[in-house]
Design a protein around this motif. Structure first.
Motif, PDB file in Angstrom:
ATOM      1  N   THR A 402     -24.342  13.199 -36.139  1.00 47.78           N
ATOM      2  CA  THR A 402     -23.564  12.588 -37.166  1.00 47.78           C
ATOM      3  C   THR A 402     -22.589  11.608 -36.629  1.00 47.78           C
ATOM      4  OG1 THR A 402     -22.214  14.403 -37.729  1.00 47.78           O
ATOM      5  CG2 THR A 402     -24.108  14.310 -38.825  1.00 47.78           C
ATOM      6  N   GLU A 403     -22.443  11.422 -35.406  1.00 48.66           N
ATOM      7  CA  GLU A 403     -21.375  10.217 -34.878  1.00 48.66           C
ATOM      8  C   GLU A 403     -21.973   9.727 -33.458  1.00 48.66           C
ATOM      9  OE1 GLU A 403     -18.509  12.582 -32.578  1.00 48.66           O
ATOM     10  OE2 GLU A 403     -19.486  14.275 -32.190  1.00 48.66           O
ATOM     11  N   GLU A 404     -21.816   8.552 -33.407  1.00 51.15           N
ATOM     12  CA  GLU A 404     -22.086   7.895 -32.064  1.00 51.15           C
ATOM     13  C   GLU A 404     -21.609   8.152 -30.849  1.00 51.15           C
ATOM     14  OE1 GLU A 404     -23.988   5.032 -32.207  1.00 51.15           O
ATOM     15  OE2 GLU A 404     -23.996   5.088 -34.286  1.00 51.15           O
ATOM     16  N   ASP A 406     -22.939   8.660 -26.460  1.00 47.10           N
ATOM     17  CA  ASP A 406     -23.974   8.170 -25.465  1.00 47.10           C
ATOM     18  C   ASP A 406     -24.814   9.355 -25.014  1.00 47.10           C
ATOM     19  OD1 ASP A 406     -22.402   5.836 -25.159  1.00 47.10           O
ATOM     20  OD2 ASP A 406     -21.106   6.769 -23.656  1.00 47.10           O
ATOM     21  N   SER A 407     -26.166   8.802 -24.982  1.00 48.45           N
ATOM     22  CA  SER A 407     -27.285   9.849 -24.465  1.00 48.45           C
ATOM     23  C   SER A 407     -27.048  10.455 -23.275  1.00 48.45           C
ATOM     24  CB  SER A 407     -28.673   9.050 -24.890  1.00 48.45           C
ATOM     25  OG  SER A 407     -28.845   8.482 -26.023  1.00 48.45           O
ATOM     26  N   ALA A 423     -26.299  14.160 -25.306  1.00 48.79           N
ATOM     27  CA  ALA A 423     -25.432  13.440 -25.645  1.00 48.79           C
ATOM     28  C   ALA A 423     -24.464  13.858 -24.383  1.00 48.79           C
ATOM     29  CB  ALA A 423     -24.438  14.024 -26.906  1.00 48.79           C
ATOM     30  N   ARG A 425     -20.117  13.329 -23.601  1.00 52.28           N
ATOM     31  CA  ARG A 425     -18.947  12.796 -24.187  1.00 52.28           C
ATOM     32  C   ARG A 425     -17.759  13.569 -23.585  1.00 52.28           C
ATOM     33  NH1 ARG A 425     -17.504  13.756 -30.200  1.00 52.28           N
ATOM     34  NH2 ARG A 425     -17.181  15.910 -29.721  1.00 52.28           N
TER      35      ARG A 425
END
Length: 459
Positions: A402-404, A406-407, A423, A425
């Motif tokens: 539900t948030e942006e 990086d893959s 993800a 982060r």
């Protein structure tokens, strides 16, 4: 060739023939007879090695010629069989079944046959004898002659119906020159329950797992010629033993504490992972997220795969640990694979989890399974963008962010569709992709170096 610990590869014409029962029982029976047995499993499977470990009294290890380069199979075998006098290698699927790709070879990459060839070890074929008699001769003739680099040293007949059935089967096997080394009668299936990803893990099954392994051991000891099997075992591996110290290079200073989740919810890990972490300079402290808090002084966290979806209430109830992980993830390296990814989400099937990554995880009826050639999308605590790995997916959950974010990886699915997975982060690298640390030792060294930098800063 340099002699190495003799081995037996336990394979079959197809899945469901009884390889795990025979291999686990053989490991236990050999141990009971006074042998020091090194257990191995061909392929990426995490579950069978847990039962092997119970039977052998030492870690079960994987020999996966897809996740790691073929040239490492021999060295990893040497490493895993040190201090043993015999090794038992359980195969995967049918003997010649392996990775299907455009570079088709025989034996297929990652197959039991290819690993047997790399180890120069004999194969014992476990054949489910239900529904056949003389036809078993044709089966054995075909498997014995299919590839000259693979030696079928004998057959173990499984699920034999009667003394007369056994006699006919033995005659058919002898007619094609394949000795019968055991005949196991039909029996009630041993009480090792299964679920959506295969057998229930040994660590979850507790006392029942020990009882099941004891039953397999007794079954094999009674119906298989152990002395003959020991006499057939062999292996020739020229390469030296694999060394975690050589793989990661110079260890970092500071001895950072890496907390590694374990126990019933997170049991999907390879034995070489903690060995590499320690060789890189880390202190590895295992803990159980169902009941424990983070180890004191932890400056990094590893969340392996497993079955968190089977332990939702207990994981969610450990609110202190969930808060600790959420705080640690803001400043420290965190590696999460598969079940570990689901645990880092806000919630899993409606149960609050660690809320490190915004979104939810759900259990589904769809199995995602297969090897993937992946490229790192973003710089992280483990990889630099553009690095390539081979990994393996094995899950029925799915996540929705539900948030942006990086893959972590980009790859193509089993049907060729492009996929962005996981993800990245801050220091968190979370994805569904399982990798074998022995195939990616630089990522382990990089991870520990990140943790060491925090230790030096006093965080």
């Amino acid at each position: 060739m340099v002699s190495s610990v003799p081995a037996l590869v336990i394979a079959a014409p197809a899945s469901g023939s009884g390889k795990t029962t025979v291999a686990t029982g053989l490991i236990g029976a050999l141990r009971a007879a006074g042998h020091r047995v090194a257990p191995f499993k061909v392929g990426p499977d995490f579950i069978d090695p847990g039962y092997h470990a119970l039977a052998a009294g030492r870690p079960g290890r994987n020999l996966d010629a897809v996740l790691i380069p073929e040239e490492l199979i021999g060295p990893l075998y040497r490493h895993g069989s040190r201090d043993a006098d015999i090794a038992v290698v359980e195969g995967v699927m049918g003997l010649f079944d392996g990775r299907i790709d455009e570079h088709a070879v025989t034996p297929a990459r990652g197959s039991s046959a290819r690993v047997a060839e790399l180890l120069a070890a004999p194969v014992l074929l476990v054949v489910d004898a239900r529904g056949q008699s003389q036809s078993i001769g044709a089966v054995l003739h075909g498997f014995s002659t299919f590839h000259t680099g693979v030696h079928i040293a004998g057959v173990i007949l499984n699920r034999v119906g009667s003394a007369r059935h056994e006699q006919v089967l033995r005659q058919a096997c002898e007619a094609v020159g394949v000795p019968v080394l055991g005949a196991i009668p039909r029996h009630d299936e041993l009480s090792v329950p299964s679920r959506h990803l295969g057998l229930v893990t040994a660590v979850e099954h507790g006392d029942q797992a020990h009882s099941a392994v004891a039953a397999m051991t007794e079954l094999v000891a009674r119906h298989v010629d152990l002395a003959a099997l020991v006499g057939l075992a062999a292996s020739r591996v020229a390469a030296p033993s694999w060394s975690p110290e050589d793989a990661v290079g110079e260890p970092v200073g500071g001895a950072p504490v890496v907390a590694m989740a374990a126990g019933r919810a997170f049991s999907f890990g390879y034995a070489e992972h903690p060995e590499l972490l320690r060789a890189a300079g880390a202190q590895v402290v295992a803990f159980d997220p169902l009941t424990e808090r983070l180890p004191d002084g932890a400056t990094a966290l590893v969340l392996p795969g497993g079955f968190p979806e089977e332990h939702l209430a207990e994981l969610s109830a450990n609110t202190e640990l969930r808060a600790q992980i959420a705080e640690l993830a803001q400043r420290a390296p965190v590696q999460a694979e598969c079940g570990g990814l689901a645990y880092l989400m806000d919630e899993l099937d409606g149960h609050p989890m660690c809320a490190v990554l915004g979104g939810s995880a759900r259990f589904t009826q769809r199995l995602t399974l297969g090897y993937r050639e992946a490229v790192a999308v973003s710089d992280s605590a483990l990889y630099t963008a553009g690095e390539r790995v081979v990994g393996h997916e094995f899950h029925r959950t799915t996540v929705e962010f539900t948030e942006e974010l990086d893959s972590a990886w980009a790859f193509r699915s089993g049907v060729g569709s492009p996929v962005r997975d996981g993800a990245v982060r801050a220091g968190v690298h979370a994805s569904y992709l399982h990798t074998h640390p022995a195939g990616q030792p630089r990522s382990v060294a990089r991870f520990v170096a990140h943790a060491a930098s925090l230790t030096k800063l006093g965080r």
